[in-house]
Design an enzyme around this catalytic site. Structure first.
Site, PDB file in Angstrom:
ATOM      1  N   GLU A 197       0.882  -1.170   0.000  1.00 27.42           N
ATOM      2  CA  GLU A 197       0.000   0.000   0.000  1.00 27.42           C
ATOM      3  C   GLU A 197       0.910   1.207   0.000  1.00 27.42           C
ATOM      4  O   GLU A 197       1.495   1.564   1.018  1.00 27.42           O
ATOM      5  CB  GLU A 197      -0.934  -0.027   1.218  1.00 27.42           C
ATOM      6  CG  GLU A 197      -2.156   0.845   1.068  1.00 27.42           C
ATOM      7  CD  GLU A 197      -1.917   2.260   1.549  1.00 27.42           C
ATOM      8  OE1 GLU A 197      -1.689   3.142   0.679  1.00 27.42           O
ATOM      9  OE2 GLU A 197      -1.952   2.490   2.755  1.00 27.42           O
TER      10      GLU A 197
ATOM     11  N   CYS B  99      -2.314   8.931   2.940  1.00 22.58           N
ATOM     12  CA  CYS B  99      -2.110   8.569   1.534  1.00 22.58           C
ATOM     13  C   CYS B  99      -3.379   8.758   0.723  1.00 22.58           C
ATOM     14  O   CYS B  99      -3.323   8.916  -0.501  1.00 22.58           O
ATOM     15  CB  CYS B  99      -1.608   7.135   1.421  1.00 22.58           C
ATOM     16  SG  CYS B  99      -2.674   5.923   2.218  1.00 22.58           S
TER      17      CYS B  99
END
Length: 491
Positions: A264, A298
């Site tokens: 990720e 993010c």
């Protein structure tokens, strides 16, 4: 245990925080005896010092996980499920304490931290339910030569590497599915925010997680320790959350022993507002998408693309809302925007803003670091930002919203896709057909259609392009920690 002066705004006993390595169910100092200072970003002062693990310590953690693996994999799914459910309950019972701890070492506002604890705990509840539903398959081969039986078995010892921005959720999002699948883990949290990981380790033990099933270590030698673990044949899984740059390096390391990887990585999320959007709803969503965790996420909205007809109204509205935010120490109840994680982040974001202004952007509010102790940058809105500006092409990770204008739907899609990243995107329009059409065309693993918050333990979280590999959450998340075994049989 911690021996620094306690902070009066925190309600729990800070001198009782665990700060040693958690390996094989016991707390122990690092082999070198060295310690790593943990800094309160609200003041810039140390609040604790945690053990600094050596390569040998990391491999000891792998040994503990490997020894615990057979028994944990053989534990009935219902029993594993009940342990995970207990982890959820204990986290929610201690939500305030954990939230204060997150705010203390991370800097995020207390309200954001409470939300993180609830989100982090939910992974244990979700995967407690998934643990008993890891169903296999049985069907005929098309030729009718045999039956095809598929079982999903635990992949093995898993190394988990997590960042500082969500110190609870990034850990539980990996630990919960790994344990549900029957895997044992070694967690390496970021040295900026290790206290939450260690506090949670105590909760896992209290919930009944057997010794060695979860191991936690902190180190100033991240590269060396993770590399050593990836080259240990007992390790079969790496799950990493962090920058794309580091992710690329870890993928190269993992290739040597063909370790399964879930990644990720970074994001550069576009936030697209069409002329027909409900502007107030778009502004509400923008504040959530941009300012959750002070922009240090993010999934944060990174680039704002607003159609010309509503550009001014949106820019003025966003500037007014950002200017009104109460900036302060994360653990104060009145704070709406806390500090950045460290002084390097302040300097980096200041450079991005200065570059945009030099290229013609206008700061409608903010634009500068705030003086005094701690690592603060004023909530900022930039308008008329040129597409070549660094801030439109790099992950900001802070409270800055750059806005550019577009005219057509095709132009909006082209601008949104003009990045190597593809994690998250946001689209605002009252035309459902347009919203779905644009959502399908944007290259991202997740889309918020008229929503500023998308993350959910029941949904597959992950990106495309250089934003990552694999998915976390949902039923996809547990599959990341399994291997499909095919058995051919006839009867």
């Amino acid at each position: 245990m911690n021996h620094y002066s306690p902070i009066s705004e925190i309600s729990f006993d800070q001198n009782r925080l665990p700060t040693d390595l958690f390996i094989g169910g016991t707390w122990r100092p690092g082999g070198s005896g060295a310690r790593i200072d943990v800094i309160d970003p609200s003041t810039g002062k140390p609040i604790a010092a945690v053990a600094d693990a050596s390569v040998e310590d990391a491999l000891d953690a792998v040994s503990a996980a490997s020894e615990a693996m057979p028994a944990w994999a053989a534990t009935p799914p219902r029993q594993r499920s009940e342990i995970l459910r207990r982890c959820f309950e204990l986290m929610m019972d201690r939500q305030t304490m954990l939230a204060e701890l997150i705010s203390l070492e991370n800097g995020k506002s207390l309200s954001d931290a409470k939300g993180e604890v609830a989100y982090a705990a939910e992974f244990f509840r979700w995967f407690a339910e998934e643990a008993v539903r890891l169903n296999g398959e049985l069907y005929h081969a098309p030729s009718d030569a045999n039956r095809i039986i598929v079982q999903y078995q635990p992949i093995g010892v898993s190394v988990l590497v997590t960042p500082w921005n969500f110190p609870a959720a990034m850990a539980t999002r990996k630990i919960a599915p790994a344990l549900a699948a029957g895997c044992t883990v070694v967690l390496k949290p970021a040295t900026e925010t290790p206290l939450t990981a260690y506090a949670l380790a105590e909760i896992y033990r209290e919930a009944g997680v057997p010794d060695g099933v979860v191991n936690v270590y902190t180190t100033s030698k991240s590269g060396a320790t993770v590399s050593a673990m990836l080259h240990d044949p007992r390790v079969r899984k790496l799950s990493f959350t962090g920058s794309t740059e580091v992710g690329r390096k870890l993928l190269r390391e993992a290739a040597d022993t063909v370790v399964s990887c879930s990644m990720e990585l970074g994001g550069n999320a576009p936030f697209v507002v069409f002329d027909d959007a409900d502007i107030e709803a778009a502004l509400d969503g923008a504040m959530i998408a941009k300012m959750r965790n002070g922009g240090e996420a993010c999934t944060a909205a990174n680039r704002f693309y607003v159609q010309r007809g509503v550009h001014q109204a949106f820019a003025d509205g966003l500037a007014a809302r950002m200017a009104s935010l109460k900036v302060g120490k994360g653990y104060l109840a009145s704070t709406q925007c806390g500090p950045l994680i460290n002084p390097d982040a302040v300097e980096r974001i200041g450079g991005l803003v200065d570059d945009a202004v030099e290229r013609g952007a206008t700061a409608l509010t903010g634009g500068k670091a705030q003086p005094g102790e701690g690592f603060y940058f004023a909530p900022t809105v930039l308008s008329q930002v040129d597409g070549s500006a660094r801030i439109m092409n790099e992950e900001i990770f802070g409270p800055v919203a750059p806005i550019a204008i577009f005219d057509s739907e095709d132009e909006a899609v082209r601008m949104a896709n003009a990045t190597e990243y593809g994690l998250m995107a946001y689209v605002y329009t009252t035309d459902l057909g347009r919203g779905l059409r644009v959502s399908e065309r944007i290259e991202a693993g997740m889309i918020g259609l008229n929503r500023g918050l998308v993350s959910d333990p029941a949904a597959p979280f992950g990106g495309v392009k250089q934003s990552g590999l694999g998915r976390e959450g949902s039923h996809h998340g547990i599959r990341e920690f399994t291997e499909a075994k095919y058995i051919a049989a006839s009867w």
